[in-house]
Write a protein that holds these residues in place. Structure first.
Motif, PDB file in Angstrom:
ATOM      1  N   GLY A  42     -51.371 -10.845  31.880  1.00 34.10           N
ATOM      2  CA  GLY A  42     -51.737 -10.138  31.030  1.00 34.10           C
ATOM      3  C   GLY A  42     -51.302  -9.970  29.602  1.00 34.10           C
ATOM      4  O   GLY A  42     -50.964 -10.256  29.161  1.00 34.10           O
ATOM      5  N   THR A  43     -51.471  -8.594  29.316  1.00 30.47           N
ATOM      6  CA  THR A  43     -51.101  -7.774  27.729  1.00 30.47           C
ATOM      7  C   THR A  43     -49.726  -8.606  27.585  1.00 30.47           C
ATOM      8  O   THR A  43     -49.122  -8.822  26.211  1.00 30.47           O
ATOM      9  CB  THR A  43     -50.781  -6.577  27.059  1.00 30.47           C
ATOM     10  OG1 THR A  43     -52.325  -6.281  28.000  1.00 30.47           O
ATOM     11  CG2 THR A  43     -50.444  -5.950  26.018  1.00 30.47           C
ATOM     12  N   ALA A  44     -48.567  -8.578  28.645  1.00 34.83           N
ATOM     13  CA  ALA A  44     -47.103  -8.643  28.519  1.00 34.83           C
ATOM     14  C   ALA A  44     -47.349  -9.779  27.849  1.00 34.83           C
ATOM     15  O   ALA A  44     -46.431 -10.586  27.370  1.00 34.83           O
ATOM     16  CB  ALA A  44     -46.365  -8.340  29.737  1.00 34.83           C
ATOM     17  N   ALA A  45     -48.203 -11.025  28.272  1.00 33.53           N
ATOM     18  CA  ALA A  45     -48.061 -12.664  28.468  1.00 33.53           C
ATOM     19  C   ALA A  45     -48.334 -12.471  26.515  1.00 33.53           C
ATOM     20  O   ALA A  45     -47.909 -13.930  26.106  1.00 33.53           O
ATOM     21  CB  ALA A  45     -48.781 -13.430  29.024  1.00 33.53           C
ATOM     22  N   VAL A  46     -48.977 -11.734  26.457  1.00 30.11           N
ATOM     23  CA  VAL A  46     -49.379 -11.751  24.808  1.00 30.11           C
ATOM     24  C   VAL A  46     -48.137 -11.663  23.620  1.00 30.11           C
ATOM     25  O   VAL A  46     -48.431 -12.141  22.943  1.00 30.11           O
ATOM     26  CB  VAL A  46     -51.021 -10.962  24.380  1.00 30.11           C
ATOM     27  CG1 VAL A  46     -50.927 -11.258  23.121  1.00 30.11           C
ATOM     28  CG2 VAL A  46     -51.856 -11.804  25.388  1.00 30.11           C
ATOM     29  N   LEU A  47     -48.000 -10.276  24.275  1.00 29.45           N
ATOM     30  CA  LEU A  47     -46.541  -9.927  23.067  1.00 29.45           C
ATOM     31  C   LEU A  47     -45.127 -10.773  23.904  1.00 29.45           C
ATOM     32  O   LEU A  47     -45.219 -10.997  22.167  1.00 29.45           O
ATOM     33  CB  LEU A  47     -46.952  -8.689  24.285  1.00 29.45           C
ATOM     34  CG  LEU A  47     -47.934  -7.238  23.280  1.00 29.45           C
ATOM     35  CD1 LEU A  47     -47.439  -6.182  24.501  1.00 29.45           C
ATOM     36  CD2 LEU A  47     -48.269  -6.991  21.969  1.00 29.45           C
ATOM     37  N   ALA A  48     -45.202 -11.128  24.211  1.00 30.95           N
ATOM     38  CA  ALA A  48     -44.208 -12.087  24.741  1.00 30.95           C
ATOM     39  C   ALA A  48     -44.070 -13.145  24.502  1.00 30.95           C
ATOM     40  O   ALA A  48     -43.498 -13.994  23.556  1.00 30.95           O
ATOM     41  CB  ALA A  48     -43.659 -12.243  25.699  1.00 30.95           C
ATOM     42  N   GLY A  49     -45.772 -13.758  23.962  1.00 28.11           N
ATOM     43  CA  GLY A  49     -45.819 -15.152  22.898  1.00 28.11           C
ATOM     44  C   GLY A  49     -46.074 -14.653  21.560  1.00 28.11           C
ATOM     45  O   GLY A  49     -45.017 -15.729  20.716  1.00 28.11           O
ATOM     46  N   THR A  50     -46.184 -13.806  21.483  1.00 27.35           N
ATOM     47  CA  THR A  50     -45.997 -13.502  20.048  1.00 27.35           C
ATOM     48  C   THR A  50     -44.832 -13.342  19.418  1.00 27.35           C
ATOM     49  O   THR A  50     -44.320 -13.945  18.505  1.00 27.35           O
ATOM     50  CB  THR A  50     -46.921 -12.210  19.536  1.00 27.35           C
ATOM     51  OG1 THR A  50     -48.651 -12.176  20.328  1.00 27.35           O
ATOM     52  CG2 THR A  50     -47.624 -12.221  17.346  1.00 27.35           C
TER      53      THR A  50
ATOM     54  N   PRO B  87     -42.646  -3.832  20.951  1.00 26.52           N
ATOM     55  CA  PRO B  87     -43.765  -3.433  22.595  1.00 26.52           C
ATOM     56  C   PRO B  87     -43.712  -4.692  23.498  1.00 26.52           C
ATOM     57  O   PRO B  87     -44.850  -4.544  24.052  1.00 26.52           O
ATOM     58  CB  PRO B  87     -44.983  -3.160  21.896  1.00 26.52           C
ATOM     59  CG  PRO B  87     -45.450  -3.677  20.726  1.00 26.52           C
ATOM     60  CD  PRO B  87     -43.439  -4.229  20.514  1.00 26.52           C
ATOM     61  N   ALA B  88     -42.637  -5.892  23.256  1.00 27.32           N
ATOM     62  CA  ALA B  88     -42.997  -6.570  23.991  1.00 27.32           C
ATOM     63  C   ALA B  88     -42.404  -6.550  26.067  1.00 27.32           C
ATOM     64  O   ALA B  88     -43.487  -7.315  26.601  1.00 27.32           O
ATOM     65  CB  ALA B  88     -42.843  -8.015  23.306  1.00 27.32           C
ATOM     66  N   VAL B  89     -41.645  -5.326  25.934  1.00 27.66           N
ATOM     67  CA  VAL B  89     -41.096  -5.323  27.404  1.00 27.66           C
ATOM     68  C   VAL B  89     -41.457  -3.235  27.416  1.00 27.66           C
ATOM     69  O   VAL B  89     -40.124  -3.040  26.626  1.00 27.66           O
ATOM     70  CB  VAL B  89     -39.677  -5.608  26.942  1.00 27.66           C
ATOM     71  CG1 VAL B  89     -39.029  -5.145  28.073  1.00 27.66           C
ATOM     72  CG2 VAL B  89     -39.477  -7.171  26.922  1.00 27.66           C
TER      73      VAL B  89
END
Length: 248
Positions: A131-139, A191-193
């Motif tokens: 979800g959003t966590a994957a997008v934020l971490a990748g970014t 916000p990635a974590v």
């Protein structure tokens, strides 16, 4: 700025952007904008991972697809640079002899191991999120990989060759651009974590520290940076940042 942005996009992606002026002034802007391009690539990789997760794909499969998409969007140049740089360092040669090894079209055992480790780390870490966590971490991680390029191109770092990408971009990025790029990347990582606002900036710092050490060693051995060294900095910083982002 337009020429620098076009140069950043043509250097770091496969986007069919019309080339503009290519000189050290445009290169300075391009290397300063590198984290922005990296953030877009990371969002795409994280988004692909999240979509496959939502479709029921296993974590490693989803993560591998995300990393594969990123490689496709960058022509695999950074991974190739990582392999060539590690081959050069692993040869225990210095100067022109090491640079000659890096120019060879084949990949040696050191390079193969480096590629496997980097891809597995990135795919495993990204695939562990959804979800959003994957997008934020990748970014955050991919932006960290590109801000590492900005640091590798900072004033005072020489080029190893008189021609090529390294000669064009070496020493072009000043302190204000470095500070701004680093602070923005750290802010994006907050916000990635969820629940741990400190962990994202820590991941950025860890990724940069690892890449700076690699670049320092490469400059000592090769006499300066090359395009391959920049690719190695990208993959090293992104891999370390992703690992730190998924620690619990």
């Amino acid at each position: 700025m337009p020429d620098g942005l076009r140069l950043a996009l043509t250097t770091f992606t496969v986007l069919p952007v019309r080339a503009g002026r290519v000189d050290r002034s445009a290169a300075a802007t391009a290397m300063g904008l590198a984290p922005l391009v990296g953030a877009g690539l990371g969002a795409a990789a994280g988004g692909a991972t999240a979509l496959l997760h939502a479709g029921g794909a296993p974590g490693l499969v989803a993560g591998a697809a995300g990393v594969g998409l990123a490689a496709l969007l960058t022509r695999g140049l950074h991974l190739d640079g990582l392999a060539d740089t590690v081959d050069g360092l692993g040869s225990y040669r210095s100067g022109p002899a090491a640079l000659e090894i890096m120019k060879r079209p084949d990949i040696g055992p050191f390079g193969v191991v480096a590629l496997v480790v980097a891809v597995l780390l990135q795919a495993g870490a990204l695939g562990g999120l959804s979800g959003t966590a994957a997008v934020l971490a990748g970014t955050a991680a991919f932006a960290t990989g590109r801000v590492a390029v900005s640091w590798a191109c900072r004033r005072g770092v020489p080029a190893a060759r008189p021609d090529g990408l390294g000669a064009l971009v070496a020493g072009t990025v000043g302190t204000p651009a470095l500070a701004l790029g680093t602070l923005l990347t750290a802010a994006v990582a907050v916000p990635a974590v969820p629940g741990r606002p400190w962990q994202g900036p820590l991941a950025v710092a860890a990724g940069l520290a690892a890449s700076l050490q690699l670049v320092r060693h490469a400059v000592r051995r090769f006499g300066g940076i090359t395009g391959d060294v920049l690719g190695a900095a990208v993959e090293t910083a992104a891999s370390v940042a992703l690992v730190v982002l998924v620690l619990r």
